[in-house]
Design an enzyme around this catalytic site. Sequence first.
Site, PDB file in Angstrom:
ATOM      1  N   MET A  93      13.002  14.040  20.237  1.00 19.84           N
ATOM      2  CA  MET A  93      14.446  14.053  20.083  1.00 19.84           C
ATOM      3  C   MET A  93      15.062  12.899  20.857  1.00 19.84           C
ATOM      4  O   MET A  93      14.473  12.377  21.789  1.00 19.84           O
ATOM      5  CB  MET A  93      15.019  15.378  20.589  1.00 19.84           C
ATOM      6  CG  MET A  93      14.510  16.536  19.781  1.00 19.84           C
ATOM      7  SD  MET A  93      15.527  17.980  19.610  1.00 19.84           S
ATOM      8  CE  MET A  93      17.122  17.604  20.187  1.00 19.84           C
ATOM      9  N   CYS A  94      16.244  12.495  20.431  1.00 19.04           N
ATOM     10  CA  CYS A  94      16.982  11.431  21.104  1.00 19.04           C
ATOM     11  C   CYS A  94      17.624  11.976  22.380  1.00 19.04           C
ATOM     12  O   CYS A  94      17.532  13.161  22.680  1.00 19.04           O
ATOM     13  CB  CYS A  94      18.061  10.890  20.169  1.00 19.04           C
ATOM     14  SG  CYS A  94      17.463  10.473  18.520  1.00 19.04           S
ATOM     15  N   GLU A  95      18.258  11.092  23.135  1.00 15.11           N
ATOM     16  CA  GLU A  95      19.012  11.530  24.313  1.00 15.11           C
ATOM     17  C   GLU A  95      20.405  10.934  24.278  1.00 15.11           C
ATOM     18  O   GLU A  95      20.615   9.801  23.818  1.00 15.11           O
ATOM     19  CB  GLU A  95      18.289  11.147  25.600  1.00 15.11           C
ATOM     20  CG  GLU A  95      17.042  11.964  25.844  1.00 15.11           C
ATOM     21  CD  GLU A  95      16.678  12.097  27.312  1.00 15.11           C
ATOM     22  OE1 GLU A  95      17.560  11.951  28.182  1.00 15.11           O
ATOM     23  OE2 GLU A  95      15.497  12.362  27.587  1.00 15.11           O
TER      24      GLU A  95
ATOM     25  N   VAL B 247      19.984   6.903  23.178  1.00 11.41           N
ATOM     26  CA  VAL B 247      18.675   6.282  22.967  1.00 11.41           C
ATOM     27  C   VAL B 247      17.957   7.104  21.904  1.00 11.41           C
ATOM     28  O   VAL B 247      17.983   8.324  21.922  1.00 11.41           O
ATOM     29  CB  VAL B 247      17.840   6.176  24.264  1.00 11.41           C
ATOM     30  CG1 VAL B 247      18.449   5.151  25.210  1.00 11.41           C
ATOM     31  CG2 VAL B 247      17.679   7.517  24.959  1.00 11.41           C
TER      32      VAL B 247
ATOM     33  N   ASN C 177      21.707  14.042  18.451  1.00  5.55           N
ATOM     34  CA  ASN C 177      20.263  14.214  18.360  1.00  5.55           C
ATOM     35  C   ASN C 177      19.953  15.574  17.752  1.00  5.55           C
ATOM     36  O   ASN C 177      20.759  16.505  17.817  1.00  5.55           O
ATOM     37  CB  ASN C 177      19.544  13.968  19.696  1.00  5.55           C
ATOM     38  CG  ASN C 177      19.790  15.047  20.730  1.00  5.55           C
ATOM     39  OD1 ASN C 177      19.939  16.219  20.429  1.00  5.55           O
ATOM     40  ND2 ASN C 177      19.835  14.640  21.990  1.00  5.55           N
TER      41      ASN C 177
END
Length: 263
Positions: A1-3, A78, A108
């Site tokens: 997963m993204c942050e 990110v 995300n």
Amino acid sequence: MCELLGMSANVPTDIRFSFAGLARRGGETGPHADGWGISFYDGRTCRSFHEPEPSARSQLARLLRDMPIKSRIVVAHVRKANRGRVSLENTHPFARELWGRRWTFAHNGQLKGVKRLPLGGFMPIGSTDSEHAFCWMLGRLQERYKALPRPETLDRAVADLAGELHGLGVFNMLLTDSRTLYAHCGKRLCYLTRRAPFGKATLIDEDWQVDFARETTEHDIVTVIATKALTRDERWTDLARGDVLTLRDGAIRLLRPANASHG
């Protein structure tokens, strides 16, 4: 997963400290190596920087980490790609104009079936489910209100739309209209508020400590929200799934969408 990383403050505030921790997670201390972006607000619009490359190895990200750009609202991201190829057009945060304001969105998670939701006047440029969700939300708001509504009215509308998307999967979101920063927790988000008396903070991902008492005044209020805690010596508060935060001038209000299912 993204942050995700967001900030809301009552005075123009430097985000370099928190962004340095997030950037390290983009391919060094974390696996989020498929792009990064950050938007700094100045009034109704913003300056944005994006790259489809790891932030931990980006010269541009390092330059921004060293530049004292001050803002009252910041949204950063990110990416670890799961829907849509690694490319500039698929790099968050996404932005559109509505009611004469620059809206910015980062997400995300994965939203099953979101591309079956009909779009109004906003169309995606890239191929992510995230950008489709953003365009759908703005289209629904534009259909409902001909001009910018009062903050409390918009708060409830955004919370309810986020609740609908919450039912499609994992929907961790940051959204701003330049006046309010909205955060929806689909699985994991946490926040902290810094106010007087200020203390010291140390990043988890980098050997960097700041004494905020030397950088602030007694009137400053700054709230930072992130996917995971960025500092090791401050108390971060976890959100529950389905919770929505509204942040104006660093102050927080918690909402729960009427149509959200908590779990």
